[in-house]
Design an enzyme around this catalytic site. Structure first.
Site, PDB file in Angstrom:
ATOM      1  CB  SER A 540      36.533  33.085  40.297  1.00 36.80           C
ATOM      2  OG  SER A 540      36.085  32.934  41.613  1.00 36.80           O
ATOM      3  CE1 TYR A 553      41.282  34.276  43.051  1.00 36.02           C
ATOM      4  CE2 TYR A 553      39.108  33.565  43.790  1.00 36.02           C
ATOM      5  CZ  TYR A 553      40.077  33.620  42.810  1.00 36.02           C
ATOM      6  OH  TYR A 553      39.856  33.046  41.596  1.00 36.02           O
TER       7      TYR A 553
END
Ligand code: ZN
Length: 663
Positions: A540, A553
């Site tokens: 990501s 996250y």
């Protein structure tokens, strides 16, 4: 064997189809395209003139699923004059000639055994490679064995490869005893005939039943045997050794029947005698590789290859040596592995070798198994007609023979990777916490690309047991693994001052620890295989450009990125590569973008949730929307041989976000 004829369709072709399907349903008669049948009839030529024709099964079609158009008609008035021909006919000449005998030139290619059917005067002819007949004809003193079983009711014809000469020998043998019940081809099969397809079928079943009963009365009673070797520890070693030059897919058979056969005192000796028919040889190779407990697999394999090379050098051929590796590997106490370029090929080999075992066992009970000699076996394998077919095969795809485990593959990026990889030839293990959705994806792939090309497994990355079980099941399904797309992740948001520790822990359990568990098992198996591997982490954009209120996250994803680098460091010397992808803002089909997530991010940017995709697109340098398919394309590059010199790298797939440039 049960006579299953229950109805007689009116039309002759429909009768042939009906007969084929009854025969095809019996695995001990024909397997995977074997056997053929015909009926002689009348038709008209181009000008409407009546002609005698024969409808014959087309080459390669499968009896159990055959349809009428798979029975091309050939002109008998063109074929009959061939029989007395001096000097015979080469296989290629015969194939070319038969192509010109087709009533409809656009129909399928008739069976290689067309002349055998055509030269017999009977109207309906049926030919199979029945196990019972093969067991009788693969014995020492085969003529005597066949006579002991059938008396004088059948004719026998010595072994010859299918072709013009065998067809003529069969016709001559028939002429010498036209009232016989059937004709036994040594090391090959059975032919029966009659006025109708039903007559030929019923005679066939009667003879096979007689053979089965005769053999059964000579076979020892079955005993019970249990597995005592952990197959999942052996499989990657075997797959790696077999796949040193070309990746193979394995199928495992640890059934009681196989274990019992391998527990015989003479198992090693009887499996090294040869295949039951030349047909079987093309799929299973001449001998299986037999591994005793404690054998060094790579040493045993190199001995096998040497033996094959010596066999090739002894006879030579205008064709280059074929793949010298075994397709069947037998390990007493564990079972049988069969190898193929894909799962379908491995399945065919498995089915055929199961029957080979039954034939060997029955023949051992009837005087001792004996089969094709060295020379016949060589010429059966280096049969120009078959080898020519190999030259017509399409080029292999990028991931042919590779096994890929993809986590979080039921939707979004994971699903796109699974589908893209399958298109390039990979066998895909679709894992997800949502197993129903994973099954949907796997079924779609198998429907599109073929038998066993994908399997679905439930996998919760926060569970160590789940991860280990998923790998064990992958090994059982395919023999090992080459590619991992470590994709699954969970999102969580909230500013640090109010973030519950449980959310932080949950993020790390999946986004950091989960990837570690997946990579750890992959490294262990890839090292056993010794054929390298590629692990692609979905890291990501947050790794390089973290977002506020995204702490749990972003920090856990940073741990994943560092894990990728460690995998690259530790895997390098084993040819195991690790790279990461940094996608951003993939909306289509993603579970990441829940409604809650959308509204949370929209609030952070001060816009309406519906405008979020536009917002992300406009902030990219390329002003483009990024899709799951775009990420799958990059994953394919990192997974496959085109990136073979790249490891430890980071590849953004984000449309260009300057804050997220890797540096
Ligand atoms: Zn045949």
């Amino acid at each position: 064997m049960k006579n299953r004829w229950a109805e007689t369709p009116e039309n002759e072709i429909d009768q042939l189809v009906y007969q084929s399907r009854l025969v095809g349903a019996e695995e001990s008669l024909v397997l995977w395209g074997g056997g053929n049948n015909s009926v002689k009839s009348q038709s008209t030529d181009l000008l409407g003139k009546p002609i005698d024709v024969m409808y014959i099964k087309s080459s390669g079609s499968d009896m159990k699923t055959i349809v009428p158009k798979e029975f091309p008609a050939v002109r008998l008035d063109y074929i009959e004059p061939l029989r007395p021909r001096d000097g015979g006919m080469s296989d290629q000449e015969m194939v070319d000639y038969l192509a010109r005998c087709l009533v409809d030139p656009t129909s399928r290619r008739p069976s290689i055994e067309t002349l055998l059917h055509a030269f017999l005067p009977a109207r309906a002819v049926l030919h199979t490679h029945a196990d019972a007949i093969l067991a009788l004809t693969n014995t020492r003193g085969r003529e005597t064995t066949v006579r002991d079983c059938f008396g004088d009711s059948v004719i026998t014809v010595p072994y010859l490869r299918p072709g013009f000469r065998l067809s003529r020998d069969v016709a001559d043998a028939f002429a010498s005893k036209p009232d016989a019940e059937g004709l036994v081809l040594m090391n090959h099969g059975l032919i029966t005939w009659g006025e109708t397809a039903r007559d030929a079928y019923e005679k066939h079943i009667a003879l096979v039943t007689k053979g089965e009963e005769w053999l059964a009365s000579r076979s020892p009673a079955a005993t019970s045997v249990l597995s005592n070797v952990d197959a999942t520890t052996v499989a990657p070693v075997i797959r790696g050794a077999l796949g040193a030059t070309r990746s193979v897919i394995l199928e495992f058979d640890g059934s009681e029947e196989v274990l019992r056969f391998l527990a015989r005192d003479d198992a090693k000796r009887i499996t090294q005698i040869g295949p039951a028919t030349p047909d079987h040889l093309l799929y299973t190779k001449r001998f299986p590789l037999f591994l005793d407990a404690g054998d060094d697999v790579s040493k045993a394999l190199s001995d096998y290859v040497e033996r094959y090379k010596a066999h090739y050098d002894n006879y030579r051929s205008e064709f280059a040596m074929l793949d010298p590796h075994p397709r069947v590997v037998l390990v007493p106490g564990a079972g049988m592995w069969t190898a193929g370029k894909d799962a379908r090929a491995a399945r065919i080999v498995r089915d055929i070798y199961r029957h080979t075992m039954r034939i060997i066992e029955a023949a051992e009970g009837a005087g001792g198994y004996e089969t094709l000699n060295d020379e016949d076996a060589f010429h059966a394998e280096y049969w120009p007609l078959e080898l020519y077919k190999l030259t017509l095969l399409p080029k292999e795809k990028e991931l042919a023979g590779k096994v890929a485990i993809i986590t979080g593959a039921a939707s979004g990026i994971g699903r796109a990777c699974a589908e893209r990889f399958a298109e390039e030839g990979a066998h895909v293990v679709v894992t997800d916490v949502d197993v129903a959705l994973a099954e949907e994806v796997a079924n779609g792939i198998a429907a599109k690309h073929g038998l066993r090309r994908a399997v679905a497994l439930r996998l919760d990355l926060s569970s160590e047991d789940d991860v280990e079980r998923a790998y064990a099941e992958t090994i059982t399904a395919y023999g090992g693994v080459d590619i991992i797309v470590s994709n699954a992740g969970i999102s969580s948001f909230g500013s640090l001052d109010v973030l519950p520790a449980a959310d932080w822990d949950r993020s790390f359990a999946v986004n950091a620890r989960g990837h570690f568990l997946v990579a750890r098992a992959a490294l262990r198996i890839m090292k056993q295989q010794k054929t390298g591997g590629s692990i692609v982490f979905n890291a990501s954009k947050n790794v390089t450009a973290p977002g506020k209120e995204f702490g749990a996250y972003s920090v856990s994803k940073a741990a994943e990125a560092q894990l990728c680098r460690i995998v690259a460091l530790e895997g390098g010397e084993f040819g195991i590569r690790a790279n990461m992808l940094n996608p951003d803002a993939i909306f289509g089909g993603s579970r990441f973008w829940s409604d809650e997530m959308r509204s949370m991010r929209a609030t952070a940017y001060g816009i309406e949730p519906s405008l979020l995709p536009d917002f992300y697109r406009n902030r990219t340098l390329l002003k483009t929307e990024v899709t799951a398919d775009d990420v799958a394309e990059a994953a394919l590059f990192l997974a496959g041989p085109r990136s073979s010199k790249t490891t430890g790298a980071m590849v953004p797939v984000d449309g260009g976000v300057k804050e997220a440039f890797p540096r």
